[in-house]
Design a protein around this motif. Structure first.
Motif, PDB file in Angstrom:
ATOM      1  N   LYS A 392      35.479  59.633  50.533  1.00 43.06           N
ATOM      2  CA  LYS A 392      34.281  59.466  50.569  1.00 43.06           C
ATOM      3  C   LYS A 392      33.798  58.614  49.239  1.00 43.06           C
ATOM      4  O   LYS A 392      32.930  57.683  49.402  1.00 43.06           O
ATOM      5  CB  LYS A 392      33.383  60.753  50.421  1.00 43.06           C
ATOM      6  N   MET A 393      34.539  58.818  47.984  1.00 36.41           N
ATOM      7  CA  MET A 393      33.988  58.234  46.968  1.00 36.41           C
ATOM      8  C   MET A 393      34.500  56.512  47.349  1.00 36.41           C
ATOM      9  O   MET A 393      33.795  55.871  46.590  1.00 36.41           O
ATOM     10  CB  MET A 393      35.063  58.767  45.765  1.00 36.41           C
ATOM     11  N   ASP A 394      35.487  56.364  47.786  1.00 37.49           N
ATOM     12  CA  ASP A 394      35.962  55.128  48.117  1.00 37.49           C
ATOM     13  C   ASP A 394      34.927  54.260  48.965  1.00 37.49           C
ATOM     14  O   ASP A 394      34.720  53.112  48.482  1.00 37.49           O
ATOM     15  CB  ASP A 394      37.308  55.199  48.937  1.00 37.49           C
ATOM     16  N   LYS A 395      34.324  54.884  50.008  1.00 39.41           N
ATOM     17  CA  LYS A 395      33.366  54.218  50.578  1.00 39.41           C
ATOM     18  C   LYS A 395      31.869  54.270  49.788  1.00 39.41           C
ATOM     19  O   LYS A 395      31.220  53.109  50.195  1.00 39.41           O
ATOM     20  CB  LYS A 395      33.022  54.989  51.834  1.00 39.41           C
ATOM     21  N   ARG A 400      30.317  49.365  39.268  1.00 38.26           N
ATOM     22  CA  ARG A 400      29.810  48.178  38.760  1.00 38.26           C
ATOM     23  C   ARG A 400      30.680  47.705  37.699  1.00 38.26           C
ATOM     24  O   ARG A 400      30.542  47.116  36.584  1.00 38.26           O
ATOM     25  CB  ARG A 400      28.276  48.385  38.217  1.00 38.26           C
ATOM     26  N   GLY A 401      32.244  47.646  38.045  1.00 42.24           N
ATOM     27  CA  GLY A 401      33.149  47.020  37.175  1.00 42.24           C
ATOM     28  C   GLY A 401      33.657  47.976  35.986  1.00 42.24           C
ATOM     29  O   GLY A 401      34.648  47.559  35.502  1.00 42.24           O
ATOM     30  N   GLU A 402      32.993  49.016  35.927  1.00 43.46           N
ATOM     31  CA  GLU A 402      33.435  49.744  34.866  1.00 43.46           C
ATOM     32  C   GLU A 402      34.470  50.861  35.328  1.00 43.46           C
ATOM     33  O   GLU A 402      34.493  51.615  36.588  1.00 43.46           O
ATOM     34  CB  GLU A 402      32.218  50.461  34.020  1.00 43.46           C
ATOM     35  N   THR A 418      35.195  49.941  40.532  1.00 46.36           N
ATOM     36  CA  THR A 418      34.666  49.030  41.714  1.00 46.36           C
ATOM     37  C   THR A 418      34.764  47.619  41.331  1.00 46.36           C
ATOM     38  O   THR A 418      34.506  46.968  40.316  1.00 46.36           O
ATOM     39  CB  THR A 418      33.097  49.371  42.117  1.00 46.36           C
ATOM     40  N   GLU A 419      35.564  46.788  42.088  1.00 50.13           N
ATOM     41  CA  GLU A 419      36.018  45.367  41.834  1.00 50.13           C
ATOM     42  C   GLU A 419      35.533  44.441  42.866  1.00 50.13           C
ATOM     43  O   GLU A 419      35.630  44.812  44.051  1.00 50.13           O
ATOM     44  CB  GLU A 419      37.508  45.274  41.560  1.00 50.13           C
ATOM     45  N   ALA A 420      34.964  43.268  42.608  1.00 53.04           N
ATOM     46  CA  ALA A 420      34.682  42.326  43.374  1.00 53.04           C
ATOM     47  C   ALA A 420      35.660  41.700  44.069  1.00 53.04           C
ATOM     48  O   ALA A 420      36.908  41.389  43.611  1.00 53.04           O
ATOM     49  CB  ALA A 420      33.561  41.229  42.759  1.00 53.04           C
ATOM     50  N   SER A 421      35.703  41.213  45.426  1.00 53.32           N
ATOM     51  CA  SER A 421      37.003  40.659  46.172  1.00 53.32           C
ATOM     52  C   SER A 421      36.011  39.764  47.022  1.00 53.32           C
ATOM     53  O   SER A 421      34.835  39.711  47.253  1.00 53.32           O
ATOM     54  CB  SER A 421      37.799  41.749  46.894  1.00 53.32           C
ATOM     55  N   ASP A 424      37.803  35.739  53.813  1.00 52.33           N
ATOM     56  CA  ASP A 424      37.106  34.700  54.860  1.00 52.33           C
ATOM     57  C   ASP A 424      35.921  34.401  54.130  1.00 52.33           C
ATOM     58  O   ASP A 424      34.901  34.201  55.082  1.00 52.33           O
ATOM     59  CB  ASP A 424      36.840  35.625  56.078  1.00 52.33           C
ATOM     60  N   GLU A 425      35.950  33.933  53.041  1.00 53.84           N
ATOM     61  CA  GLU A 425      34.691  33.396  52.389  1.00 53.84           C
ATOM     62  C   GLU A 425      33.537  34.673  52.205  1.00 53.84           C
ATOM     63  O   GLU A 425      32.340  34.134  51.625  1.00 53.84           O
ATOM     64  CB  GLU A 425      34.245  32.163  53.117  1.00 53.84           C
ATOM     65  N   PHE A 426      33.842  35.640  52.535  1.00 56.25           N
ATOM     66  CA  PHE A 426      32.591  36.769  52.206  1.00 56.25           C
ATOM     67  C   PHE A 426      32.831  37.545  51.007  1.00 56.25           C
ATOM     68  O   PHE A 426      34.018  38.063  50.943  1.00 56.25           O
ATOM     69  CB  PHE A 426      32.571  37.412  53.433  1.00 56.25           C
ATOM     70  N   ASP A 427      31.922  37.670  50.185  1.00 55.43           N
ATOM     71  CA  ASP A 427      32.046  38.699  49.271  1.00 55.43           C
ATOM     72  C   ASP A 427      31.976  40.017  49.331  1.00 55.43           C
ATOM     73  O   ASP A 427      31.266  40.167  50.218  1.00 55.43           O
ATOM     74  CB  ASP A 427      31.196  38.449  48.093  1.00 55.43           C
ATOM     75  N   PHE A 428      32.583  41.053  48.876  1.00 52.33           N
ATOM     76  CA  PHE A 428      32.543  42.440  49.134  1.00 52.33           C
ATOM     77  C   PHE A 428      33.044  43.244  48.153  1.00 52.33           C
ATOM     78  O   PHE A 428      33.841  42.605  47.078  1.00 52.33           O
ATOM     79  CB  PHE A 428      33.389  42.869  50.338  1.00 52.33           C
ATOM     80  N   ASN A 429      32.888  44.555  47.867  1.00 53.37           N
ATOM     81  CA  ASN A 429      33.346  45.306  46.656  1.00 53.37           C
ATOM     82  C   ASN A 429      34.561  46.157  47.170  1.00 53.37           C
ATOM     83  O   ASN A 429      34.685  46.438  48.532  1.00 53.37           O
ATOM     84  CB  ASN A 429      32.301  46.209  46.526  1.00 53.37           C
ATOM     85  N   ILE A 430      35.305  46.566  46.330  1.00 51.29           N
ATOM     86  CA  ILE A 430      36.533  47.390  46.763  1.00 51.29           C
ATOM     87  C   ILE A 430      36.781  48.234  45.432  1.00 51.29           C
ATOM     88  O   ILE A 430      36.616  47.852  44.516  1.00 51.29           O
ATOM     89  CB  ILE A 430      37.819  46.530  46.788  1.00 51.29           C
TER      90      ILE A 430
END
Length: 546
Positions: A392-395, A400-402, A418-421, A424-430
């Motif tokens: 649940k936390m993962d989703k 914000r990068g901390e 949380t890191e930006a990734s 297929d040329e689309f930004d998303f968080n992981i």
């Protein structure tokens, strides 16, 4: 200029990029002048002094030719060195002329590499082949056939290839070893010819004007795909430069060599000096009068000067390379020392983490290691519940990068970030999950990505702690590897270039020789002011400054 060139180009040699090709072994083959050449050398000196063209067996100079007197003298000197019959058909063959020596050397390589069908290239821009006309090419072939037993079909001239199909056939025959010796000029044989498969030697009957022309000639054999040189010639190709003593041959070759060294250093931004002495010889105006007379008279000072400059250039290049290596080693040493300090700190931290993990481990009655995760805002010890809460936390969570603390296990803090990734040329968080150790070391399993299966998700942190011993071993190996190079780099950084005194002695020798040459040239010029006009409209020495 060198700095600018390095900024706009990325210069790499064949050696830099690892092209497997033979090394060049240069041989300067000195030939004593024949009696006819000795006599003609005296005539050339008198012609240079007086301008009396009848000394050379030709009509008096016209007014236009008077201005090009030294160009005429230089060209006659080049022809004389190649073969006296280039001057006049009245001259005869001689056992010690350049053609005889070249034929003998070609024959030696021919028989040495007979089993491998080794091939050879012979270059000359003077006296090229013409059917039904005497020329040095045909003369050397005659000697090879009549005196050394080669077959006429094995010795060919590139000028015989009248079209592209014949040229391709010559290349094919050279690579097959059917043609064993191929003659040609720089223009016709020096480029666009991949006939290197069996090449064992290159013969230069004359020296071209430009360093690039000599490089093109040598490139016919010093080339990838030379199988005979690689397997039967110690990966070397002999390059023989034929030079008649008391002629311009050796001096011209040494000048060319010095120019090439300077050009190579300029391209690599590795100049050992800022000035190159180009000498007093070029293809448009010939050679400086005083130097011309000095060389032909047997005065070896100018040739010694060229040799000294060659040695000095090589040593200056070596010194520059030494100091570059020293500077590079100093930076590497500083970097390795910093890495060693950080490595020791990481090893100390990992050892402490492993000790903490082992001392806090809890086991069940059957010896299985327990996984007592305590998550914030979750009052449960059930693996299934913990795994679902992590998913649940993962989703839903965004730090914000901390790094954010979410619980603990065996005294270690558990983190999420949380890191930006992009995919297929689309930004998303992981979201990635960590176990925080000593010294801010963060351990992960599966690169910190949590599994969707609850039980596997709950085991992520315990699995990360299991990896401490292997990570510690790698860190220790890395530390040992870094420390191993430090003593060697220390030696390099504290070393001194051992040839500084040699370079200083050579420069003093060159200064002394320069003064001697200037005095000699000045004396010669004063003696001949009345009979020899200045015929080269440039300085006695031209300098290219960087």
């Amino acid at each position: 200029m060198a700095q600018f060139y390095s900024e706009i180009t990325d210069y790499r040699t064949a050696k830099d990029i690892g092209i497997d090709r033979p090394e060049k072994k240069e041989i300067l083959y000195n030939i004593p002048p024949t009696p006819e050449q000795e006599d003609f050398i005296y005539r050339l000196m008198e012609f240079a002094k007086t301008g009396d063209a009848t000394l050379l067996g030709r009509a008096p100079l016209s007014q236009k030719e008077e201005k090009a007197k030294m160009l005429i003298a230089t060209n006659y000197a080049r022809k004389m060195s190649l073969d006296m019959r280039m001057i006049s058909p009245e001259y005869s063959d001689h056992i010690d002329n350049k053609a005889s020596h070249c034929a003998q050397k070609i024959s030696e390589y021919y028989h040495q590499f007979q089993a491998q069908k080794g091939t050879q290239f012979v270059f000359s821009d003077l006296g090229t082949y013409k059917p039904n006309t005497w020329n040095p090419y045909s003369e050397i072939k005659r000697k090879l056939v009549e005196e050394h037993g080669l077959l006429p079909s094995e010795v060919r001239f590139i000028q015989e290839a009248k079209n592209e199909n014949m040229r391709k056939d010559f290349i094919k025959q050279m690579n097959e070893g059917t043609i064993r010796v191929l003659f040609g000029s720089t223009e016709m044989l020096g480029t666009g010819l991949n006939a290197q498969k069996r090449a064992v030697a290159i013969h230069h009957l004359d020296t071209p004007w430009r360093p690039s022309d000599l490089a093109q000639r040598d490139g016919r054999a010093i080339r990838k795909g030379n199988e005979i040189a690689k397997h039967f010639g110690d990966n070397n190709v002999d390059v023989i430069i034929y030079a008649v003593e008391k002629s311009l041959d050796s001096y011209k070759f040494n000048l060319l060599h010095n120019k090439q060294l300077f050009i190579d250093q300029l391209k690599t931004n590795n100049l050992g000096k800022r000035t190159i002495d180009e000498g007093g010889m070029d293809e448009k105006s010939g050679m400086n009068f005083s130097e011309y007379v000095a060389i032909l008279s047997g005065n070896t000072d100018l040739l010694e000067k060229a040799k000294l400059e060659k040695k000095i250039t090589a040593l200056e290049s070596e010194r520059k390379a030494f100091h570059n290596a020293k500077w590079s080693s100093k930076n590497k040493l500083k970097n390795l020392c910093q890495l060693a300090v950080l490595g020791k700190e990481r090893v100390t931290s990992m050892v402490a983490d492993q000790k903490q993990f082992l001392s806090n481990i809890q086991k069940s009655s059957d010896g299985t290691i327990l996984n007592p995760i305590q998550l914030k805002n979750l009052d449960s010890i059930h693996v299934e519940t913990i795994g679902k809460h992590l998913n649940k936390m993962d989703k839903e969570m965004n730090t914000r990068g901390e790094y954010r603390s979410i619980g603990n296990l065996y005294g270690f803090t558990l983190l999420i970030k949380t890191e930006a990734s992009m995919r297929d040329e689309f930004d998303f968080n992981i979201n990635r999950f960590f176990v925080l150790g000593k010294g801010d070391i963060k351990y992960t399993y599966n690169n910190g990505l949590i599994a969707t299966d609850p039980q596997l998700a709950a085991s992520n942190f315990l699995n990360a702690l299991y990896k401490i011993p292997s990570l510690l071993e790698k860190e220790q190996q890395k530390l040992q590897e870094n420390q191993k190079h430090i003593p060697t780099l220390n030696e390099v950084v504290n070393s001194k270039w051992k040839k500084e005194s040699d370079l200083k002695d050579l420069k003093l020798e060159l200064e002394t020789l320069d003064r001697k040459i200037k005095n000699s040239i000045s004396d010669t010029g004063n003696k001949n002011d009345e009979v020899a006009e200045p015929i080269i409209e440039k300085e006695q020495r031209s300098h290219l400054k960087i």
